[in-house]
Design an enzyme around this catalytic site. Sequence first.
Site, PDB file in Angstrom:
ATOM      1  N   SER A  63     -13.446 -10.623   1.336  1.00  0.00           N
ATOM      2  CA  SER A  63     -12.814 -11.916   1.651  1.00  0.00           C
ATOM      3  C   SER A  63     -11.459 -12.145   0.993  1.00  0.00           C
ATOM      4  CB  SER A  63     -13.753 -13.060   1.288  1.00  0.00           C
ATOM      5  OG  SER A  63     -14.797 -13.109   2.212  1.00  0.00           O
ATOM      6  N   LYS A  66      -8.724 -12.649   3.372  1.00  0.00           N
ATOM      7  CA  LYS A  66      -8.519 -13.963   3.995  1.00  0.00           C
ATOM      8  C   LYS A  66      -7.224 -14.621   3.508  1.00  0.00           C
ATOM      9  CE  LYS A  66     -13.464 -15.091   4.864  1.00  0.00           C
ATOM     10  NZ  LYS A  66     -14.404 -14.059   4.567  1.00  0.00           N
ATOM     11  N   VAL A 261     -16.864 -10.340  -1.613  1.00  0.00           N
ATOM     12  CA  VAL A 261     -18.183  -9.822  -2.006  1.00  0.00           C
ATOM     13  C   VAL A 261     -18.146  -8.355  -2.468  1.00  0.00           C
ATOM     14  CG1 VAL A 261     -19.671 -11.427  -0.723  1.00  0.00           C
ATOM     15  CG2 VAL A 261     -18.866  -9.338   0.388  1.00  0.00           C
TER      16      VAL A 261
HETATM   17  N1  GLN Z   1     -17.070  -9.404   5.279  1.00  0.00           N
HETATM   18  C1  GLN Z   1     -17.848 -10.336   4.513  1.00  0.00           C
HETATM   19  C2  GLN Z   1     -18.701 -11.172   5.431  1.00  0.00           C
HETATM   20  O1  GLN Z   1     -18.255 -11.482   6.496  1.00  0.00           O
HETATM   21  C3  GLN Z   1     -16.943 -11.176   3.692  1.00  0.00           C
HETATM   22  C4  GLN Z   1     -17.664 -12.177   2.838  1.00  0.00           C
HETATM   23  C5  GLN Z   1     -17.081 -12.353   1.482  1.00  0.00           C
HETATM   24  O2  GLN Z   1     -16.393 -11.504   0.930  1.00  0.00           O
HETATM   25  N2  GLN Z   1     -17.419 -13.467   0.872  1.00  0.00           N
HETATM   26  O3  GLN Z   1     -19.794 -11.524   5.149  1.00  0.00           O
END
Ligand code: GLN
Length: 307
Positions: A63, A66, A261
């Site tokens: 994430s 993002k 994550v």
């Molecule tokens: N690719 C992960 C998901 O879509 C990203 C989530 C994260 O890093 N919090 O679940």
Amino acid sequence: MDYQSIIDEISNEITPLFGTGKVANYIPALAGVNPKQFAMTLTLFDGTQYSVGQADTLFSVQSISKVFTFTLALKFYSKDLYSRIGHEPSGNPFNSLVQLEYENGKPRNPFINAGAINITDALMNHYGSCEAAYNEVLEFIKSISDDYSIDSNDVVAASEMQYGHRNLALANLMKSFNNLDNEVEDVVGIYFKHCALEMNTKMLSRAMLYLANHGVDPITDKCYITPSQAKRINAVMLTCGHYDASGDFAFHVGLPGKSGVGGGIVAVVPKTMGICVWSPELNAQGNSLIGTKALELFTDKTGLSIF
Ligand code: GLN
């Protein structure tokens, strides 16, 4: 300030915390990562870097991507972006469906999964195709990191797609509310490829410099976004960068930050430096447990929080 001694000290102080969090296992390709790893890098405006731990080891940015997709979408759509996405904290887990239904398919912010999937859709509209949207985001990340070796891990992206039922559900829900223009599988596929990019703490702390310096890279002088856009991205990082633990992160660390994550966290010390920490074990909200503690220790020891 003796940054090297400070981060060396932090690296010793976090050791007892190994074993207290959990590696993300809902993405099978990430479940096997060695949990006992830690790295931290600080990058100053003149390019000087201070690192401790496995700072050359690549990890899945997840994430953290993002931040970069939001940057490009804001650059091209400016305030119009907020007709399809909000900028309020969600107070909910990153992959929650409930709020999205209540709020008619408009994601609360660009840093929860629904928000980032929606942003990917906006970038696909802007660039005209899946491939172009993926490539332009990658080119942007290479440019701000000043590292042209960065790439996505196809095994991780495929593993996410195979178990991507929640993300596909989020995209379908937005589509049902007419807040997604492209095909669900295409948008989610590109979103996963961005999440599966692999970087290390040296690259990611370097990549944060444009956000610490009002949208301009202090090393190359490249202007990526306006000061007002940089201000807003930092604000959303502070209020939404850690999902339902964003308040807790502001409380303990006091810096704009964004987690993934994969165990990485990027943070910005305005006008001073970019930071990245990485340690794969996560807390209950899906943020790096040791990474958060390391950043708390850093702002406590240096006084470099925004408060
Ligand atoms: N690719 C992960 C998901 O879509 C990203 C989530 C994260 O890093 N919090 O679940």
